[in-house]
Design a protein around this motif. Structure first.
Motif, PDB file in Angstrom:
ATOM      1  N   GLU A 344      -4.054   6.776   6.819  1.00 40.42           N
ATOM      2  CA  GLU A 344      -3.270   5.444   7.121  1.00 40.42           C
ATOM      3  C   GLU A 344      -1.974   5.426   6.570  1.00 40.42           C
ATOM      4  OE1 GLU A 344      -4.034   1.114   5.662  1.00 40.42           O
ATOM      5  OE2 GLU A 344      -5.001   1.476   7.745  1.00 40.42           O
ATOM      6  N   ARG A 345      -1.720   5.972   5.129  1.00 40.96           N
ATOM      7  CA  ARG A 345      -0.630   6.037   4.354  1.00 40.96           C
ATOM      8  C   ARG A 345       0.327   7.070   5.160  1.00 40.96           C
ATOM      9  NH1 ARG A 345       1.603   6.327  -0.855  1.00 40.96           N
ATOM     10  NH2 ARG A 345       3.709   6.964  -0.444  1.00 40.96           N
ATOM     11  N   ALA A 347       0.586   7.728   8.006  1.00 40.73           N
ATOM     12  CA  ALA A 347       1.069   7.524   9.401  1.00 40.73           C
ATOM     13  C   ALA A 347       1.922   6.456   9.274  1.00 40.73           C
ATOM     14  CB  ALA A 347      -0.049   6.893  10.281  1.00 40.73           C
ATOM     15  N   LYS A 348       1.914   5.630   8.012  1.00 41.62           N
ATOM     16  CA  LYS A 348       2.912   4.703   7.506  1.00 41.62           C
ATOM     17  C   LYS A 348       3.217   4.826   6.356  1.00 41.62           C
ATOM     18  CE  LYS A 348       0.767   1.155  10.871  1.00 41.62           C
ATOM     19  NZ  LYS A 348       0.209  -0.103  10.859  1.00 41.62           N
ATOM     20  N   PRO A 349       4.262   5.789   5.801  1.00 39.04           N
ATOM     21  CA  PRO A 349       4.444   6.276   4.310  1.00 39.04           C
ATOM     22  C   PRO A 349       5.162   5.015   3.707  1.00 39.04           C
ATOM     23  CG  PRO A 349       5.299   7.689   6.107  1.00 39.04           C
ATOM     24  CD  PRO A 349       5.005   6.766   6.827  1.00 39.04           C
ATOM     25  N   GLU A 350       5.745   4.001   4.641  1.00 41.28           N
ATOM     26  CA  GLU A 350       6.461   2.789   4.127  1.00 41.28           C
ATOM     27  C   GLU A 350       5.597   1.677   3.490  1.00 41.28           C
ATOM     28  OE1 GLU A 350       5.967   1.963   8.230  1.00 41.28           O
ATOM     29  OE2 GLU A 350       6.686   3.483   6.964  1.00 41.28           O
ATOM     30  N   GLY A 351       4.213   2.001   3.791  1.00 44.58           N
ATOM     31  CA  GLY A 351       3.184   0.788   3.746  1.00 44.58           C
ATOM     32  C   GLY A 351       2.727   0.708   2.252  1.00 44.58           C
TER      33      GLY A 351
END
Length: 368
Positions: A344-345, A347-351
């Protein structure tokens, strides 16, 4: 997806397209997981892939996606280098552990501990269906930790799943400082903006205390792990609190190192100082197994004379004689969740960093 790097004679996208009766572009979209492809077409492409034996060219794919589909599974050791003639055994942050000194003994202890096998099983079972694979790494020295960071910085793996075996392990901080995607097994001892999975240790210890009290045990002791480890502190706090709430302000304590041998030594100390004890809670199954062994040697019947409860529900719990009553932490599910959080991280590095805490349960067997 290009087939330019594919060896001659191996199935290509065109072969799959002909077998499925669709275009090459459609096959590429299905294989790369692009949404909004008709389910019927997706199934036709999957059948064609199976029929032709096509496998995506990872080298070509990585040129496009800048992803390796490899995940570093890191077992990280002591934060301080051991002395040449003396080694200090580290303890892992979740409640199992490995005593280590040299690299060889560190890896040997890792493979001997049932906890780590369960972590690997959970990670592999989650990653494999998604076409991803773990790369096992050991980071028991400062040089090895630097190698892990370099490995990730160079793009040799997409991120790291870290099982830390020392409370003062600097690797989590090194990874966050470098901006590298990583997830920990167990809450870090030092505050860090990094995702982790853990189990509710205090709740698990409460289950053990309540079970011993319900059996009628009144002279109860506990064998802890290393007291600088957050999970150990939480298990001890939960156990003490439950005992105090039930009118037992004092419990005997012996510190172990999460190994069977340290459990045996701790049990010997407890019997010397408290020969009339009738209940023991050990902070992991290996130490509980060691405690049962010593009790038998002293002519104590388990559970008739002394009831024993472990923590983890590892293979050691089933191998123990008698089989251990133990607090189960769902290691495989926790390891799989660790992998899910990392993907998940990616896929969404800014999360933002997050945490997932699992609930323990009591597995009642013959030792208590």
């Amino acid at each position: 997806m290009t087939d330019d790097l594919r060896p001659a004679g191996t199935p290509t996208l065109e072969d799959v397209a002909r077998a499925a009766g669709v275009s090459r572009a459609t096959v590429s979209r299905v294989i790369n997981g692009v949404r909004n492809v008709d389910p019927v077409i997706q199934e036709a492409v999957r059948r064609a892939v199976a029929l032709t034996g096509y496998a995506p060219n990872r080298a070509a794919r990585s040129l496009v996606t800048r992803r390796t589909d490899a995940i570093a599974l890191v077992v990280s050791g002591a934060g301080v280098e051991p002395e040449p003639e003396e080694t200090a055994p580290p303890a892992d942050a979740d409640g199992d552990g490995a005593e280590a000194g040299s690299g060889a003994s560190f890896t040997g202890q890792v493979f001997a501990d049932p906890f780590f096998g369960r972590v690997v099983t959970g990670v592999v079972d989650y990653l494999r269906p998604r076409g991803m694979h773990p790369v096992l790494m050991f980071a028991e020295t400062s040089r090895a930790r630097e190698d892990v960071v370099s490995f990730l910085r160079q793009g040799s793996a997409d991120g790291a799943l870290v099982v830390s075996t020392h409370a003062e392990d600097p690797l989590p901080g090194m990874l966050t400082d470098a901006g590298l995607p990583a997830v920990l097994y167990a809450r870090p001892a030092r505050a860090a903006r990094i995702s982790y999975v853990d189990v509710a240790h205090q709740d698990g210890a409460r289950l053990a205390a309540e079970h011993l009290l319900a059996r009628g045990c009144r002279r109860i002791a506990t064998i802890t792990g290393p007291l600088d480890v957050p999970a150990v502190q939480e298990r001890l706090a939960g156990f003490r609190d439950t005992m105090a709430r039930n009118g037992h302000p004092y419990i005997a304590i012996a510190e172990g190192r999460f190994t069977q041998e340290s459990g045996e030594a701790a049990m010997e100390r407890l019997l010397t100082e408290h020969p009339d004890l009738d209940g023991v809670f050990a902070a992991n199954d290996l130490m509980a197994m060691g405690a049962c062994h010593v009790l038998r040697e002293h002519g104590k019947r388990v559970p008739d004379d002394v009831a024993v409860i472990g923590f983890d529900d590892s293979s050691a719990a089933s191998a123990c004689r008698p089989p251990l009553t133990t607090v189960r932490q769902p290691v495989e599910a926790m390891a799989a969740e660790m992998a899910r959080l990392l993907i998940e991280r990616l896929a969404k590095p800014e999360g933002a960093a997050t945490s997932v805490v699992f609930e323990p349960s009591l597995v009642v067997r013959e030792s208590a």
